[in-house]
Design an enzyme around this catalytic site. Structure first.
Site, PDB file in Angstrom:
ATOM      1  N   GLU A  99       0.819  -1.214   0.000  1.00 38.31           N
ATOM      2  CA  GLU A  99       0.000   0.000   0.000  1.00 38.31           C
ATOM      3  C   GLU A  99       0.850   1.260   0.000  1.00 38.31           C
ATOM      4  O   GLU A  99       1.906   1.314   0.644  1.00 38.31           O
ATOM      5  CB  GLU A  99      -0.908   0.047   1.246  1.00 38.31           C
ATOM      6  CG  GLU A  99      -2.108  -0.860   1.137  1.00 38.31           C
ATOM      7  CD  GLU A  99      -3.211  -0.531   2.138  1.00 38.31           C
ATOM      8  OE1 GLU A  99      -4.302  -1.089   1.987  1.00 38.31           O
ATOM      9  OE2 GLU A  99      -3.003   0.273   3.066  1.00 38.31           O
TER      10      GLU A  99
ATOM     11  N   HIS B 141       5.073 -10.962  12.673  1.00 42.60           N
ATOM     12  CA  HIS B 141       4.089 -11.277  13.722  1.00 42.60           C
ATOM     13  C   HIS B 141       3.673 -12.746  13.796  1.00 42.60           C
ATOM     14  O   HIS B 141       2.719 -13.072  14.489  1.00 42.60           O
ATOM     15  CB  HIS B 141       2.874 -10.324  13.651  1.00 42.60           C
ATOM     16  CG  HIS B 141       2.290 -10.121  12.289  1.00 42.60           C
ATOM     17  ND1 HIS B 141       2.040  -8.877  11.763  1.00 42.60           N
ATOM     18  CD2 HIS B 141       1.903 -10.994  11.360  1.00 42.60           C
ATOM     19  CE1 HIS B 141       1.511  -9.011  10.562  1.00 42.60           C
ATOM     20  NE2 HIS B 141       1.406 -10.287  10.307  1.00 42.60           N
ATOM     21  N   ASN B 142       4.417 -13.637  13.115  1.00 42.29           N
ATOM     22  CA  ASN B 142       4.210 -15.087  13.304  1.00 42.29           C
ATOM     23  C   ASN B 142       5.576 -15.720  13.536  1.00 42.29           C
ATOM     24  O   ASN B 142       6.245 -16.131  12.573  1.00 42.29           O
ATOM     25  CB  ASN B 142       3.604 -15.738  12.050  1.00 42.29           C
ATOM     26  CG  ASN B 142       2.140 -15.432  11.855  1.00 42.29           C
ATOM     27  OD1 ASN B 142       1.489 -14.892  12.737  1.00 42.29           O
ATOM     28  ND2 ASN B 142       1.626 -15.775  10.700  1.00 42.29           N
TER      29      ASN B 142
ATOM     30  N   GLY C 237      -3.651  -2.433   8.408  1.00 44.57           N
ATOM     31  CA  GLY C 237      -5.052  -2.384   7.994  1.00 44.57           C
ATOM     32  C   GLY C 237      -5.014  -2.698   6.511  1.00 44.57           C
ATOM     33  O   GLY C 237      -4.042  -3.240   6.027  1.00 44.57           O
TER      34      GLY C 237
ATOM     35  N   SER D 166      -4.034   1.875   8.897  1.00 45.43           N
ATOM     36  CA  SER D 166      -2.938   1.160   9.550  1.00 45.43           C
ATOM     37  C   SER D 166      -2.414   2.089  10.639  1.00 45.43           C
ATOM     38  O   SER D 166      -2.666   3.301  10.595  1.00 45.43           O
ATOM     39  CB  SER D 166      -1.811   0.862   8.564  1.00 45.43           C
ATOM     40  OG  SER D 166      -2.235  -0.021   7.553  1.00 45.43           O
TER      41      SER D 166
ATOM     42  N   HIS E 195      -1.456  -6.922  16.243  1.00 46.69           N
ATOM     43  CA  HIS E 195      -0.875  -6.943  14.892  1.00 46.69           C
ATOM     44  C   HIS E 195      -1.840  -6.463  13.817  1.00 46.69           C
ATOM     45  O   HIS E 195      -1.429  -6.184  12.704  1.00 46.69           O
ATOM     46  CB  HIS E 195      -0.350  -8.332  14.554  1.00 46.69           C
ATOM     47  CG  HIS E 195      -1.402  -9.289  14.016  1.00 46.69           C
ATOM     48  ND1 HIS E 195      -2.592  -9.547  14.658  1.00 46.69           N
ATOM     49  CD2 HIS E 195      -1.418 -10.032  12.892  1.00 46.69           C
ATOM     50  CE1 HIS E 195      -3.283 -10.411  13.958  1.00 46.69           C
ATOM     51  NE2 HIS E 195      -2.611 -10.723  12.875  1.00 46.69           N
TER      52      HIS E 195
ATOM     53  N   ALA F  83      -6.439  -5.885  12.719  1.00 50.32           N
ATOM     54  CA  ALA F  83      -7.813  -5.826  13.191  1.00 50.32           C
ATOM     55  C   ALA F  83      -8.438  -7.207  13.376  1.00 50.32           C
ATOM     56  O   ALA F  83      -9.203  -7.438  14.293  1.00 50.32           O
ATOM     57  CB  ALA F  83      -8.658  -5.019  12.209  1.00 50.32           C
ATOM     58  N   GLY F  84      -8.120  -8.130  12.501  1.00 54.19           N
ATOM     59  CA  GLY F  84      -8.791  -9.419  12.529  1.00 54.19           C
ATOM     60  C   GLY F  84     -10.111  -9.353  11.781  1.00 54.19           C
ATOM     61  O   GLY F  84     -10.742  -8.292  11.689  1.00 54.19           O
TER      62      GLY F  84
END
Lengths: 476, 147
Positions: free
Chosen positions: A206, A324-325, A374, A380, A399, A401-402
């Site tokens: 983005e 983030h994983n 985001g 974001s 990390h 919104a889900g």
């Protein structure tokens, strides 16, 4: 979520007390609204993780937690190897080291807006996105191994970046302890033509505008100001990471008996850290982290080439790169003493506060940038790590919104072309090879990320620095 | 959990069901072989309309697992691997299962981004909602895939 199972411990923290096979309590962060919208399975999954051998202190769910595989997404759990602690392929997930990287451009919105359509088309052409579009770079066996050992540092040495890029990446751009020999031929084959590709699903590239500043001093230190244009990417270790996740999940399920581990859920597949399987996974998973760092580095290079053509005055320095994983060995204070722990963050971002020894000098006094993604119509956020998060979540924060709605429901509710047209009216350009993919990722299919970061700030997991709004989104 | 029938036809012998961030696959069949074939069709339907994928090229697939549930995951992951490494989509499947061994063929063609407009790339099959069971009307196979 049924709050009656939980005990409130402060306005933004809820405890799932030790019960049944749980060895430690579960802690869920968020306000009553966020918790009410969470699936009950988040608490069930926390209870299962809390029952794993060698778990330390508590298992945590970030304010954006949702139902995952074995571990909840937004879950943080740390294990002590000396106490029989485990490493879990399910606790890291398929997309090893999926993360967010943010680049400055040095440009202002008004400068970019004039040529936004041209920039969107050029980025779509330069950065392969979605299924069926491979990357231009193909690695032979020796180069594949060099990439898996070297991460972004390897990419920079091959000309895909600048030497100063490395220190703006977690682990200074190269995850130590990676062993390419522990990565199967199949996993390497799956990566053969996927270097420098975005993938699909919620991954994106983005162009964004800094829409709001919350912390002026911190924003200045990060080089952010209102109206400035930045570039954000969200992607991971591509096919190689997916294959490593697939293979080790299976191996850990089959080996569990041998290690005397009872799995309440097969997805929690794990092995003792100090076992052959555990060590093999750590070495392969670290190689996958390097793959993700190299991948984001190559995409950075491709993005820089596009900007150099269209905006020669732009300079795309990295603000920061977070994953983030992951499962990482880190020193944390337990009962007043530093202890090496293996911290799983599944859909959670490391968030070191000011003064942390792992931070590069330029960030030492400020804290680590925490990048919360985001997408398309959604904002974001750039946050900054707080020292208070060390005791609350092993220095971790949210990390993203889900999802609020499943893919199938979203593709029925929205038409991709209508989503693109509506966002275009708001000044956001979408480029994607798949309109169905756009519908599945429609902004309305996600929860309100604002509520998540606000909760993270109130709790003390991290603090808001800036809000970013999309101008151009390349979706896979 | 809410349910969603593939192709809008509730008589179809595959279905998608909802999982928070991802999607579940379910295949129904008179035989176990057929349930596995239908689950594979549900996998393709996540990515594109299977009716638009021409069964031009055959790929053989062999899997062996300690139990039937792991065999289903192995089967779907083998297809995901074939799709990823051969850049293919599949629309026709033939499975033959004996003693936790699967001998299968998948027919399909190379991805054409313009024509297939693939919606999503599947990362892997998971052990979530994983089940292979015999019911009154035949066999059912299901699991959630990570996308």
């Amino acid at each position: 979520m049924d709050l009656s199972r939980l005990e409130p411990c402060g306005p933004f923290a809820w405890q799932l007390p030790v019960q049944g096979a749980m060895r430690v309590p579960g802690i869920i962060y968020g306000d009553a609204g966020l918790l009410a919208s969470m699936d009950d399975k988040v608490a069930s999954q926390l209870a299962n993780v809390a029952a794993l051998p060698g778990i330390v202190q508590a298992v945590y769910a970030m304010p954006d937690a949702h139902w995952g595989y074995g571990f909840p997404i937004g879950g943080v759990a740390a294990f002590d190897a000396e106490q029989g602690g485990v490493v879990s392929a399910g606790g890291v997930g398929f997309d090893v080291s999926c993360g967010v990287r943010l680049l400055h451009t040095g440009l202002l919105r008004k400068e970019v807006a004039r040529r936004a359509a041209c920039l969107a088309d050029a980025l779509l052409a330069a950065v392969p996105a979605g299924l069926g579009r491979g990357g231009a770079l193909r690695l032979d066996e020796a180069e594949m191994d060099a990439m898996l050992a070297g991460g972004a540092v390897w990419a920079i040495a091959r000309g895909y970046g600048w030497p100063e890029d490395a220190w703006r990446i977690e682990e200074q751009g190269c995850m130590a302890g990676a062993d390419p020999a522990q990565v199967s031929a199949q996993a390497k084959r799956r990566q053969y033509d996927e270097m420098g590709t975005l993938g699909s699903g919620n991954h994106y590239l983005e162009v964004q505008e800094v829409a709001e500043i919350y912390d002026a001093a911190c924003a200045q230190a990060f080089g952010l100001r209102e109206g400035a244009v930045v570039v954000s990417m969200h992607c991971g270790s591509r096919g190689l990471g997916h294959q490593i996740g697939t293979e080790f999940l299976r191996r850990m399920v089959i080996d569990a008996d041998q290690y005397g581990i009872v799995l309440p859920d097969r997805e929690l597949a794990c092995a003792p850290i100090l076992s052959e399987t555990g060590q093999a996974y750590l070495a392969a998973m670290r190689a996958a982290i390097n793959c993700a760092l190299a991948n984001r580095q190559i995409i950075t290079h491709l993005t820089r080439e596009v900007f150099a053509r269209l905006f020669p005055e732009a300079r795309l320095d990295i603000l920061y790169d977070v994953s983030h994983n992951t499962c990482k060995e880190e020193l944390h204070e337990v009962a007043g003493r530093p202890k090496p722990l293996f911290v799983h963050r599944k859909g959670a971002t490391r968030a070191f506060g000011p003064g942390h020894a792992e931070l590069p000098d330029a960030l030492a006094e400020i804290g680590q940038p925490v990048l919360v993604g985001g997408s398309m119509g959604a904002a974001s956020y750039v946050l900054v790590g707080c020292s208070s998060a060390e005791a609350m979540s092993f220095s971790s924060s949210c990390h993203g919104a889900g999802r609020a709605m499943s893919r199938t429901a979203a593709s029925k509710k929205w038409q991709g072309r209508a989503v693109v047209a509506e966002l275009a009216q708001g000044g956001i350009l979408i480029r994607s090879p798949s309109m169905r993919g756009v519908a599945e990722e429609a902004p309305g299919a996600y929860k309100d990320v604002h509520a998540v970061v606000e909760a993270a700030e109130h709790i003390g997991l991290s603090r808001r620095v800036a809000r970013l709004m999309p101008m151009i989104c390349i979706k896979g | 959990m809410s349910w969603d029938c593939g192709g809008g036809d509730c008589r179809a012998s595959w279905q998608h069901f909802q999982h928070d961030a991802d999607v579940g696959l379910m295949g129904h069949g008179a035989t176990l072989d057929e349930a596995f074939e239908q689950t594979a069709l549900a996998l393709t339907a996540l990515i594109t309309d299977p009716a638009g994928v021409r069964p031009l090229v055959e790929r053989p697939i062999h899997c062996e697992a300690p139990d039937m549930e792991l065999l289903l995951v192995d089967w779907l992951n083998a297809l995901i691997y074939e799709m990823a490494t051969k850049n293919m989509l599949f629309s026709r499947f033939r499975c033959h299962i004996t003693d936790h061994c699967l001998a299968a063929s998948a027919w399909g063609e190379e991805v054409d981004v313009m024509r297939h407009a693939p919606a999503v790339e599947v990362k892997g099959a998971t052990y979530t909602c994983l089940a292979v069971r015999q019911e009154a009307g035949g066999w059912v196979a299901s699991c959630v895939v990570d996308v």
